[in-house]
Write a protein that holds these residues in place. Structure first.
Motif, mmCIF file in Angstrom:
data_model
loop_
_atom_site.group_PDB
_atom_site.id
_atom_site.type_symbol
_atom_site.label_atom_id
_atom_site.label_comp_id
_atom_site.label_asym_id
_atom_site.label_seq_id
_atom_site.Cartn_x
_atom_site.Cartn_y
_atom_site.Cartn_z
ATOM 1 N N GLY A 156 0.807 -1.216 0.000
ATOM 2 C CA GLY A 156 0.000 0.000 0.000
ATOM 3 C C GLY A 156 0.838 1.263 0.000
ATOM 4 N N VAL A 157 1.841 1.299 0.881
ATOM 5 C CA VAL A 157 2.706 2.481 0.966
ATOM 6 C C VAL A 157 3.464 2.684 -0.350
ATOM 7 C CG1 VAL A 157 4.752 3.437 2.087
ATOM 8 C CG2 VAL A 157 2.955 2.384 3.466
ATOM 9 N N GLY A 158 4.022 1.600 -0.880
ATOM 10 C CA GLY A 158 4.740 1.704 -2.143
ATOM 11 C C GLY A 158 3.841 2.167 -3.269
ATOM 12 N N GLY A 159 2.614 1.644 -3.300
ATOM 13 C CA GLY A 159 1.665 2.051 -4.328
ATOM 14 C C GLY A 159 1.321 3.526 -4.244
ATOM 15 N N VAL A 160 1.192 4.050 -3.019
ATOM 16 C CA VAL A 160 0.903 5.473 -2.836
ATOM 17 C C VAL A 160 2.042 6.326 -3.395
ATOM 18 C CG1 VAL A 160 0.680 7.304 -1.103
ATOM 19 C CG2 VAL A 160 -0.657 5.206 -0.887
ATOM 20 N N PHE A 161 3.279 5.963 -3.086
ATOM 21 C CA PHE A 161 4.422 6.729 -3.576
ATOM 22 C C PHE A 161 4.522 6.681 -5.102
ATOM 23 C CE2 PHE A 161 6.406 6.424 0.772
ATOM 24 C CZ PHE A 161 6.469 7.787 0.976
ATOM 25 N N VAL A 162 4.316 5.504 -5.673
ATOM 26 C CA VAL A 162 4.428 5.363 -7.123
ATOM 27 C C VAL A 162 3.304 6.126 -7.825
ATOM 28 C CG1 VAL A 162 4.212 3.724 -9.024
ATOM 29 C CG2 VAL A 162 5.682 3.177 -7.088
ATOM 30 N N LEU A 163 2.065 5.917 -7.383
ATOM 31 C CA LEU A 163 0.928 6.559 -8.044
ATOM 32 C C LEU A 163 0.961 8.071 -7.877
ATOM 33 C CD1 LEU A 163 -1.668 6.275 -9.630
ATOM 34 C CD2 LEU A 163 -2.903 5.932 -7.478
ATOM 35 N N SER A 164 1.267 8.548 -6.670
ATOM 36 C CA SER A 164 1.294 9.992 -6.443
ATOM 37 C C SER A 164 2.430 10.648 -7.230
ATOM 38 C CB SER A 164 1.424 10.304 -4.951
ATOM 39 O OG SER A 164 2.603 9.739 -4.397
#
Length: 239
Positions: A156-164
């Motif tokens: 989840g955290v990694g996805g937030v950084f990548v998407l944002s």
């Protein structure tokens, strides 16, 4: 096939100013994106870690689970090493020669084409990563609900950084647009660049790590360490 660790994993994004002569960077890297006000840096990325202090016993234990000659593992290693090499070589060649822009008739179309190629390569990398994990043993100590939920949190955290990062930079900002002369009107200083250098690289690494933990895979952990190492080499080379 596993997560496409590559709108991040595969590219670090850049943000450029139209003033001056921009220095090319790699896909997904935020380049020299720092706000004029000193922003808190939660950890500075994995580049601040001293891997000389790593416990070699842990690495030895992981290697005990991994067959380094297994074909899926070899394919995953090659994909992890090849992707940053590909985008750095091609983008710098374009920056010096403008051959892609001339071939496709416009810098923007050439950038879209290269971005599509990078996406496909990272789909392949994610697939190889997943197949390498599935082809080798699980680690019993990681195979429990608590650790599984840690893996989900990292995803989840990694996805937030990548998407944002992708939303802040846009397609051309993420996929090497500055090499093609497509520059941002202003530097990108919003989240996640306000809290972390190279958020797409480290977000991608967190996704790989979470994916490995969810599968209780020592092979995945070893490959994630390789991902982090390759990204750190890429950052040093790009900067």
């Amino acid at each position: 096939m596993g997560p496409v660790l590559g709108v991040g994993g595969f590219l670090e994004a850049r943000a450029r100013s139209l003033q001056g002569n921009p220095r090319p960077t790699s896909p997904g890297r935020a380049g020299p994106v720092r706000s004029s006000v000193a922003a808190p840096d939660c950890c500075g990325g994995l580049g601040n870690l001293d891997f000389r202090k790593a416990d070699l016993c842990i690495m030895t234990r992981l290697l005990g689970y991994v067959d380094l000659s297994e074909p899926h593992f070899v394919a995953a290693v090659l994909a992890i090493v090849f992707n940053p090499l590909f985008w750095n070589v091609v983008a710098r060649w374009e920056h010096k020669t403008r051959k892609l822009s001339k071939a496709f008739g416009s810098p923007r179309l050439a950038c879209y084409t290269l971005g599509g190629a990078i996406l496909l390569l990272n789909v392949l990398r994610s697939h190889c990563f997943t197949q390498a994990m599935l082809s080798q043993p699980r680690m019993q100590s990681l195979d429990n609900p608590a650790v599984y939920h840690v893996g989900l949190a990292l995803l989840g955290v990694g996805g937030v950084f990548v998407l944002s990062s992708f939303l802040a930079l846009g397609f051309t900002g993420t996929f090497l647009g500055d090499y093609f002369g497509i520059l941002k009107e202003a530097r990108v200083t919003m989240f996640p660049f306000s809290v972390l250098d190279n958020p797409m690289y480290w977000g991608s690494t967190a996704i790989y790590l979470g994916w490995a933990i969810v599968h209780a895979s020592p092979t995945g952990l070893l490959l994630t360490a390789l991902v982090a190492l390759i990204y750190m080499v890429a950052i040093v080379y790009e900067e």
